[in-house]
Design a protein around this motif. Structure first.
Motif, PDB file in Angstrom:
ATOM      1  N   ARG A 113       7.785   8.996  -2.630  1.00 42.32           N
ATOM      2  CA  ARG A 113       6.994   7.833  -3.030  1.00 42.32           C
ATOM      3  C   ARG A 113       6.337   7.196  -1.804  1.00 42.32           C
ATOM      4  NH1 ARG A 113      10.655   4.480  -6.437  1.00 42.32           N
ATOM      5  NH2 ARG A 113      10.587   6.394  -7.669  1.00 42.32           N
ATOM      6  N   PRO A 114       5.059   6.880  -1.883  1.00 42.77           N
ATOM      7  CA  PRO A 114       4.393   6.245  -0.731  1.00 42.77           C
ATOM      8  C   PRO A 114       4.832   4.798  -0.553  1.00 42.77           C
ATOM      9  CG  PRO A 114       2.884   6.403  -2.588  1.00 42.77           C
ATOM     10  CD  PRO A 114       4.122   7.144  -2.996  1.00 42.77           C
ATOM     11  N   SER A 115       4.686   4.311   0.650  1.00 40.59           N
ATOM     12  CA  SER A 115       4.940   2.899   0.915  1.00 40.59           C
ATOM     13  C   SER A 115       3.871   2.074   0.215  1.00 40.59           C
ATOM     14  CB  SER A 115       4.902   2.626   2.423  1.00 40.59           C
ATOM     15  OG  SER A 115       5.847   3.422   3.109  1.00 40.59           O
ATOM     16  N   ALA A 116       4.310   1.072  -0.520  1.00 40.60           N
ATOM     17  CA  ALA A 116       3.354   0.255  -1.274  1.00 40.60           C
ATOM     18  C   ALA A 116       2.589  -0.659  -0.322  1.00 40.60           C
ATOM     19  CB  ALA A 116       4.091  -0.568  -2.319  1.00 40.60           C
ATOM     20  N   PRO A 117       1.262  -0.576  -0.305  1.00 46.81           N
ATOM     21  CA  PRO A 117       0.482  -1.478   0.555  1.00 46.81           C
ATOM     22  C   PRO A 117       0.572  -2.906   0.051  1.00 46.81           C
ATOM     23  CG  PRO A 117      -0.975  -0.228  -0.888  1.00 46.81           C
ATOM     24  CD  PRO A 117       0.409   0.321  -1.106  1.00 46.81           C
ATOM     25  N   LEU A 118       0.592  -3.847   0.989  1.00 46.60           N
ATOM     26  CA  LEU A 118       0.707  -5.260   0.630  1.00 46.60           C
ATOM     27  C   LEU A 118      -0.642  -5.960   0.602  1.00 46.60           C
ATOM     28  CD1 LEU A 118       3.869  -6.133   2.774  1.00 46.60           C
ATOM     29  CD2 LEU A 118       3.755  -5.463   0.352  1.00 46.60           C
TER      30      LEU A 118
END
Length: 343
Positions: A113-118
């Motif tokens: 899973r990719p890191s969720a952009p903020l």
């Protein structure tokens, strides 16, 4: 499916005279299969040397290390940032605003899973059109800028044209099926810069999970690691580009023209533990802390129609790719990823 990206040397194709023989056709098929099954491949093109790449990266490092006030002189928001510099905080990753993409991200396993952009991307970008007739933006104090940008841009463009030819042959399409549509395209040499002195904490998302809207993307080797790519099976792998090699990824226009046989390659840019190690090494060697990539976006010409080509229009997925003028498609995508600019 192998989890590593395959390295393909196109020297034999460059040396070929006349039509493809059986061995060369097999090499072209290998190129097309890698783009179909993985969405990316590593490329060895003897015309694109390590020295070329390093010369380009060194110049762009120097530029991004310049003052904020100096860099902002080169932004052109009235042109949708499609020439000159795009500051950090402007380009919004598709995964931040696309509900469907958010759902797809949730379906990936935890390790993939990719890191969720903020928020908007923390990277800077500089758009340059190699050999364009439009007025270029040239930073003062960089006498080598135009020659270096055009030289590296032309070499990477030549490499991408060969990949496009080989892919067409591998798909059993006429050799010029893609390259004929690329003529006079709005190709962009687009080095990115990320300030690792400012954003060097492990886990920081420099560029959120996204695909590229263009036809094919090609990268030279970056000076710091951090780029992740997702294979078609959803597996996340770090993009490790060997010295003197290039990375090629499929874009959304390629997906359109192949009727979904190729899917746009998903990727992001994150500060990893390997990035941290590279930062420590740079501190010891007193090197620049800006991560620089040498990226080129190859486009289909603005007035061409995007639609599945030849027999691919009979693909079961072709209905998802109705005809659309390339320029209109690009404008629709830019409205999404430049949400902050539109506001």
């Amino acid at each position: 499916m192998d989890s590593e990206l395959n390295l393909i040397d196109i020297s034999p194709y460059l040396a070929m005279s006349g039509e493809c023989d059986q061995q060369m056709t097999a090499l072209c098929y290998e190129v097309s299969q890698n783009l179909r099954e993985k969405g990316a491949l590593l490329l060895k093109d003897p015309r694109c040397t390590l020295e070329d790449n390093d010369r380009f990266v060194a110049m762009v490092e120097k530029y991004f290390s310049s003052s904020l006030e100096f860099k902002l002189l080169h932004q052109r928001p009235q042109l949708h940032y499609q020439v000159g510099v795009t500051p950090e905080g402007i380009e919004v990753p598709r995964s931040l605003v696309d509900k469907k993409m958010k759902e797809e991200m949730k379906k990936l396993s935890k390790e993939n899973r990719p890191s969720a952009p903020l928020g908007a991307d923390l990277k800077w970008r500089y758009f340059w059109r190699p050999n364009s007739c439009s007025q270029p933006v040239i930073p003062e104090g960089f006498p080598e800028w135009e020659e270096t940008m055009n030289s590296w841009g032309q070499k990477m463009m030549a490499a991408i044209e060969v990949v496009a030819e080989m892919t067409a042959i591998g798909f059993n399409l006429p050799k010029d099926s893609f390259t004929s549509l690329m003529k006079q395209g709005p190709h962009l040499l687009a080095p990115t810069g990320s300030d690792l002195e400012k954003y060097g904490k492990e886990g920081t998302v420099l560029a959120g999970y996204h695909y590229d809207l263009n036809f094919l993307t090609i990268h030279g080797r970056s000076n710091y690691p951090g780029l992740n790519v997702w294979l078609r099976n959803g597996k996340k792998i770090p993009a490790k580009v060997p010295f003197g090699c290039l990375l090629v990824q499929t874009g959304k226009q390629m997906e359109w023209l192949t009727g979904g046989e190729c899917i746009a390659s998903m990727h992001d840019l994150v500060v990893t533990n390997q990035t941290i190690d590279a930062i420590s090494e740079a501190q010891d060697q007193k090197r620049c802390f800006w991560r620089v990539s040498s990226t080129l976006f190859a486009h289909i010409a603005s007035d061409q129609i995007l639609k599945p080509l030849g027999y691919l229009e009979r693909s079961p997925l072709a209905i998802k790719y109705p005809p659309i003028i390339a320029e209109e498609y690009v404008e629709e995508e830019l409205k999404v990823i430049h949400v902050k600019a539109n506001k």
